[in-house]
Design a protein around this motif. Structure first.
Motif, short mmCIF file in Angstrom:
data_model
loop_
_atom_site.label_atom_id
_atom_site.label_comp_id
_atom_site.label_asym_id
_atom_site.label_seq_id
_atom_site.Cartn_x
_atom_site.Cartn_y
_atom_site.Cartn_z
N ALA A 105 10.36 6.21 -14.99
CA ALA A 105 9.96 7.19 -13.98
C ALA A 105 8.59 6.83 -13.39
O ALA A 105 8.37 6.94 -12.18
N GLY A 106 7.68 6.38 -14.25
CA GLY A 106 6.38 5.94 -13.78
C GLY A 106 6.48 4.73 -12.89
O GLY A 106 5.77 4.61 -11.88
N HIS A 107 7.40 3.81 -13.24
CA HIS A 107 7.61 2.61 -12.43
C HIS A 107 8.11 2.98 -11.04
O HIS A 107 7.62 2.45 -10.03
N GLN A 108 9.07 3.89 -10.96
CA GLN A 108 9.63 4.29 -9.67
C GLN A 108 8.58 5.01 -8.82
O GLN A 108 8.50 4.80 -7.60
N LEU A 109 7.78 5.87 -9.45
CA LEU A 109 6.74 6.57 -8.71
C LEU A 109 5.67 5.58 -8.23
O LEU A 109 5.19 5.67 -7.10
N ALA A 110 5.30 4.61 -9.08
CA ALA A 110 4.33 3.60 -8.70
C ALA A 110 4.84 2.78 -7.52
O ALA A 110 4.07 2.43 -6.60
N LEU A 111 6.13 2.46 -7.51
CA LEU A 111 6.73 1.73 -6.39
C LEU A 111 6.59 2.52 -5.10
O LEU A 111 6.17 1.98 -4.06
N SER A 112 6.92 3.80 -5.16
CA SER A 112 6.82 4.65 -3.97
C SER A 112 5.37 4.76 -3.50
O SER A 112 5.08 4.69 -2.29
N LEU A 113 4.45 4.92 -4.44
CA LEU A 113 3.03 5.03 -4.08
C LEU A 113 2.51 3.74 -3.46
O LEU A 113 1.74 3.77 -2.50
N ALA A 114 2.93 2.58 -3.99
CA ALA A 114 2.47 1.29 -3.46
C ALA A 114 2.97 1.07 -2.04
O ALA A 114 2.23 0.59 -1.17
N LEU A 115 4.23 1.43 -1.78
CA LEU A 115 4.77 1.26 -0.42
C LEU A 115 4.14 2.26 0.55
O LEU A 115 3.87 1.91 1.71
N MET A 116 3.89 3.48 0.09
CA MET A 116 3.18 4.44 0.93
C MET A 116 1.78 3.92 1.25
O MET A 116 1.32 3.99 2.40
N ALA A 117 1.11 3.39 0.23
CA ALA A 117 -0.23 2.85 0.43
C ALA A 117 -0.21 1.68 1.41
O ALA A 117 -1.14 1.50 2.20
N ALA A 118 0.86 0.87 1.37
CA ALA A 118 0.97 -0.27 2.28
C ALA A 118 0.99 0.19 3.73
O ALA A 118 0.23 -0.30 4.57
N PHE A 119 1.85 1.15 4.03
CA PHE A 119 1.93 1.66 5.40
C PHE A 119 0.61 2.31 5.84
O PHE A 119 0.08 2.03 6.91
N LEU A 120 0.08 3.17 4.98
CA LEU A 120 -1.13 3.90 5.35
C LEU A 120 -2.35 3.00 5.41
O LEU A 120 -3.27 3.25 6.19
#
Length: 300
Positions: A13-28
């Motif tokens: 679950a932490g891995h999936q959330l970290a993936l989402s956060l990293a991609l969000m951070a990429a766009f932003l």
């Protein structure tokens, strides 16, 4: 929420959330870079952004999150120095070079050394296939920078120093990525690190911006500049805060690599917003960047 985040560290679950956060951070992060490079002088933009997020962070640091443990103050001091040097170098690069040339060099240099730093400090090691993904991603990023260089029309006379500053900025990106991951893992409550980081990090650039603003013969109107600062400050919380949280929840190296898909978003922003040219070759190179990130993620 804090207890839940701590409970999923190192889990799927932490891995999936970290993936989402990293991609969000990429766009932003691409949006953040465009805000700094866009309409206003980069020094003024960064000063307005830092001042906004610093002021917004102070009440949370003082009254909301738990007080930092004593050992955190030297860590905050180190983060302050590293990020200040990073921002000074970045502003120098943006002042001298086109956004679509400078940004890929910065972002391409960062993940390579961040992955190496994660191996040395956190004992994280990529598989051979993941290193292939890193190579694919970096070939796309530096290929994009080379393509932009070959077909650049404006600001060619300052291109060499711009690229040197961009490379140095990339090294600082790797350093702060690794250091911030260490810092956010060193405290019990990750929001304590984030709140105090933004409060402390927002000190220097507003002072530089005010001095620069006062020395200008024709300074820009304050209203739009401050509006840009507030918008950039809110984006910074989600971008920088998101990637820091991702490095606590999961592997530092993978988060650093996934964030560099920001180069794809940056090229699109440069084309759609800043009216910089994008052609089929650049689209192909951006595809390489995305493909490299996918390889790193699924080979992990």
């Amino acid at each position: 929420m804090t207890d839940w985040l701590i409970s999923i560290e190192g889990t799927e679950a932490g891995h999936q959330l970290a993936l989402s956060l990293a991609l969000m951070a990429a766009f932003l992060h691409a949006v953040f870079g465009a805000l700094q490079k866009g309409k206003h002088d980069p020094w003024l933009s960064r000063g307005a952004i830092d001042g906004a997020y610093g002021l917004m962070a102070v009440p949370f640091a003082l009254f909301v999150v738990p007080w930092p443990e004593p050992h955190m103050w030297p860590i905050f001091a180190g983060a302050f120095v590293i990020h200040t040097v990073y921002k000074l170098l970045q502003a120098q690069a943006y002042t001298r070079g086109a956004y679509t040339v400078v940004y890929p060099v910065v972002r391409g240099t960062g993940p390579l050394f961040a992955v190496i730093g994660a191996a040395l400090i956190f004992n994280e090691h990529f598989t051979l296939t993941q290193w292939l993904g890193v190579a694919v991603l970096l070939s796309g990023i530096f290929g994009l920078a080379l393509y932009n260089y070959l077909y650049l029309v404006t600001a060619r006379e300052t291109l060499v120093p711009a690229l040197l500053f961009a490379f140095a900025t990339g090294l600082l990106v790797a350093l702060y990525t690794t250091y911030d991951a260490y810092g956010i893992r060193a405290t019990q409550n990750p929001f304590t690190f984030l709140a105090w980081f933004f409060a402390i990090d927002g000190i220097v650039m507003p002072i530089i911006a005010v001095l620069r603003y006062r020395s200008m013969a024709e300074p820009p109107a304050l209203g739009p500049l401050l509006t840009r600062g507030v918008a950039g400050g809110l984006i910074a919380y989600l971008s920088f805060g998101g990637i820091m949280m991702a490095t606590r929840l999961d592997k530092v190296g993978e988060a650093a690599v996934l964030r560099e898909t920001s180069t794809v978003f940056a090229a699109l922003i440069g084309w759609l917003v800043l009216k910089e040219t994008v052609g089929p070759r650049r689209i192909a190179l951006m595809t390489l960047i995305a493909l490299g990130a996918v390889i790193v993620e699924f080979a992990g």
